[in-house]
Design an enzyme around this catalytic site. Sequence first.
Site, PDB file in Angstrom:
ATOM      1  N   GLY A 196     -10.922  -8.681  -0.272  1.00  0.00           N
ATOM      2  CA  GLY A 196      -9.766  -9.075   0.530  1.00  0.00           C
ATOM      3  C   GLY A 196      -9.417 -10.552   0.382  1.00  0.00           C
ATOM      4  N   GLY A 244     -14.051  -3.114   0.464  1.00  0.00           N
ATOM      5  CA  GLY A 244     -15.405  -2.577   0.559  1.00  0.00           C
ATOM      6  C   GLY A 244     -15.736  -1.538  -0.502  1.00  0.00           C
ATOM      7  N   ARG A 271       0.815  -1.218   0.000  1.00  0.00           N
ATOM      8  CA  ARG A 271       0.000   0.000   0.000  1.00  0.00           C
ATOM      9  C   ARG A 271       0.851   1.272   0.000  1.00  0.00           C
ATOM     10  NH1 ARG A 271      -5.456  -1.392   3.486  1.00  0.00           N
ATOM     11  NH2 ARG A 271      -6.623  -1.769   1.583  1.00  0.00           N
ATOM     12  N   LYS A 274     -21.472 -15.134   2.608  1.00  0.00           N
ATOM     13  CA  LYS A 274     -22.902 -14.869   2.790  1.00  0.00           C
ATOM     14  C   LYS A 274     -23.554 -14.098   1.654  1.00  0.00           C
ATOM     15  CE  LYS A 274     -23.131 -14.910   7.770  1.00  0.00           C
ATOM     16  NZ  LYS A 274     -23.237 -14.060   8.959  1.00  0.00           N
TER      17      LYS A 274
HETATM   18  P1  ADP Z   1     -14.037 -11.456  -0.231  1.00  0.00           P
HETATM   19  O1  ADP Z   1     -13.180 -10.955   0.899  1.00  0.00           O
HETATM   20  O2  ADP Z   1     -13.218 -11.953  -1.381  1.00  0.00           O
HETATM   21  O3  ADP Z   1     -15.071 -10.441  -0.640  1.00  0.00           O
HETATM   22  P2  ADP Z   1     -15.846 -12.809   1.575  1.00  0.00           P
HETATM   23  O4  ADP Z   1     -15.272 -12.052   2.709  1.00  0.00           O
HETATM   24  O5  ADP Z   1     -17.234 -12.540   1.177  1.00  0.00           O
HETATM   25  O6  ADP Z   1     -14.864 -12.726   0.303  1.00  0.00           O
HETATM   26  O7  ADP Z   1     -15.849 -14.367   1.930  1.00  0.00           O
HETATM   27  C1  ADP Z   1     -14.687 -15.056   2.231  1.00  0.00           C
HETATM   28  C2  ADP Z   1     -14.947 -16.177   3.187  1.00  0.00           C
HETATM   29  O8  ADP Z   1     -15.927 -17.069   2.688  1.00  0.00           O
HETATM   30  C3  ADP Z   1     -13.699 -16.999   3.403  1.00  0.00           C
HETATM   31  O9  ADP Z   1     -13.280 -16.842   4.746  1.00  0.00           O
HETATM   32  C4  ADP Z   1     -14.134 -18.424   3.115  1.00  0.00           C
HETATM   33  O10 ADP Z   1     -13.616 -19.354   4.042  1.00  0.00           O
HETATM   34  C5  ADP Z   1     -15.634 -18.335   3.233  1.00  0.00           C
HETATM   35  N1  ADP Z   1     -16.297 -19.431   2.515  1.00  0.00           N
HETATM   36  C6  ADP Z   1     -16.273 -19.695   1.205  1.00  0.00           C
HETATM   37  N2  ADP Z   1     -16.948 -20.830   0.932  1.00  0.00           N
HETATM   38  C7  ADP Z   1     -17.420 -21.315   2.104  1.00  0.00           C
HETATM   39  C8  ADP Z   1     -18.196 -22.465   2.487  1.00  0.00           C
HETATM   40  N3  ADP Z   1     -18.625 -23.357   1.597  1.00  0.00           N
HETATM   41  N4  ADP Z   1     -18.471 -22.619   3.792  1.00  0.00           N
HETATM   42  C9  ADP Z   1     -18.020 -21.723   4.695  1.00  0.00           C
HETATM   43  N5  ADP Z   1     -17.303 -20.628   4.413  1.00  0.00           N
HETATM   44  C10 ADP Z   1     -17.003 -20.418   3.125  1.00  0.00           C
HETATM   45 MG    MG Z   2     -13.574 -10.849   3.050  1.00  0.00          MG
END
Ligand code: ADP
Ligand code: MG
Length: 399
Positions: A357, A380, A37, A200
């Site tokens: 992230g 975000g 960064r 989620k």
């Molecule tokens: P990003 O940071 O790329 O936007 P998110 O923060 O939305 O992604 O989600 C990342 C998390 O989702 C990770 O910690 C991962 O372990 C979890 N994850 C992905 N698939 C599953 C699953 N089938 N069951 C539980 N957790 C999951």
């Molecule tokens: Mg995340």
Amino acid sequence: MSDFVKLKDCVVTNKNVLLRVDVNVPMKDGKVEDDTRIRAVMPTIQYLVDNKAKVIIVSHFGRPKGVVNKEMSLKPLVPAIEDKLATDSKVLFAEDCVGNDVAQKIADMNYGQVILLENLRFHKEEADNDEGFARKLASYANLYVNDAFSCSHRAHASIVGVANKLKSCAGLLLESELENLAIHIESAQKPMMAIIGGAKVSSKYSLINNLIGKADSVAIGGGMANSFLYALGHNIGQSLCEKDLKGDILKIIAKAKSNNCEIILPTDVVVTKKFENNAKAQIVKVSQVADDDIIGDLGKESLKNLGSAVKNHKTIVWNGPLGAFETKPFDNSTFGLARAIGYLTKNGKMVSIAGGGDVVSAINSVQVASEFTYLSTAGGAFLEWLEGKDLPGVAAIKK
Ligand code: ADP
Ligand code: MG
């Protein structure tokens, strides 16, 4: 999209420039552990130094929640910035970001010098976008430069308040982030595919909703695929799932249909009875998930289908891992897809943009980051931009 003011259109010579950056870097034992960064904002700092501005750098660090916490001081960043300056000038430091001492230090500076002010979030007024606090920050400068895309979704004093008080523009990093997003997503080469994973649906509902209107197909992976499968009547056992979102998910599916957007869901999944590292796992069809199964990743067939679908698109936008990739053996599809997209991009078959992230950290860990067209580290802010929201920090530097 280029309707924001750019740094190179502003006079900076013999001006006091307040530069907002995001140098919220990982630190260990008082030293910078990953300087990505800092390196990212150096072109702007160097430009201001070369053009003889007084460079007044402000940033937040961590979440001190409005109180002074020496563990979240920005002071250890001074040598890290100093080392990266092409000229061998010193970087000064002010123990606070507002107050008489800061004003005096800035008055005593020569043009072409740099000062880093202490963590903005030691003052609660920063996050409150307090009028008086913004006025104090603005009082040190003639020009405000926002180079913190990753903070631009927050209406904080140093992002919005100050921009409303001074002539304002985008720094070189913010300009490049916005232009990359505009070129590759707003004017994307079609067909475009969005891949959305992560934990989620609830946190990404408006994202999926917006992308359905833009992309030709949307692939759903990760924990949120479980919620989609559940909504469509599948048994998902003990998997992470948001059952109460069934109605919303069915609405998304209906909207996709009427927009001619294909939704790609897994056909097989990796399941375990006990979620742990090196878990005993097997691949089953989505129709064969048992009551005591936990879904941790997409299966081989799903990954293969996803790979074929990817090849039929010219632009890929990816957010969120496809499985719980931090835990073995649930890393297979995320890492496999990262390698495949990296390979296709490197060979000129597509444009690939990834942000978020966790997905960026997954892409980094299989060393294909440089093969992607563009990785946004803005988390975000990247997501809110993709959702189609107007980011307050970007709105504040519009022409
Ligand atoms: P990003 O940071 O790329 O936007 P998110 O923060 O939305 O992604 O989600 C990342 C998390 O989702 C990770 O910690 C991962 O372990 C979890 N994850 C992905 N698939 C599953 C699953 N089938 N069951 C539980 N957790 C999951
Ligand atoms: Mg995340």
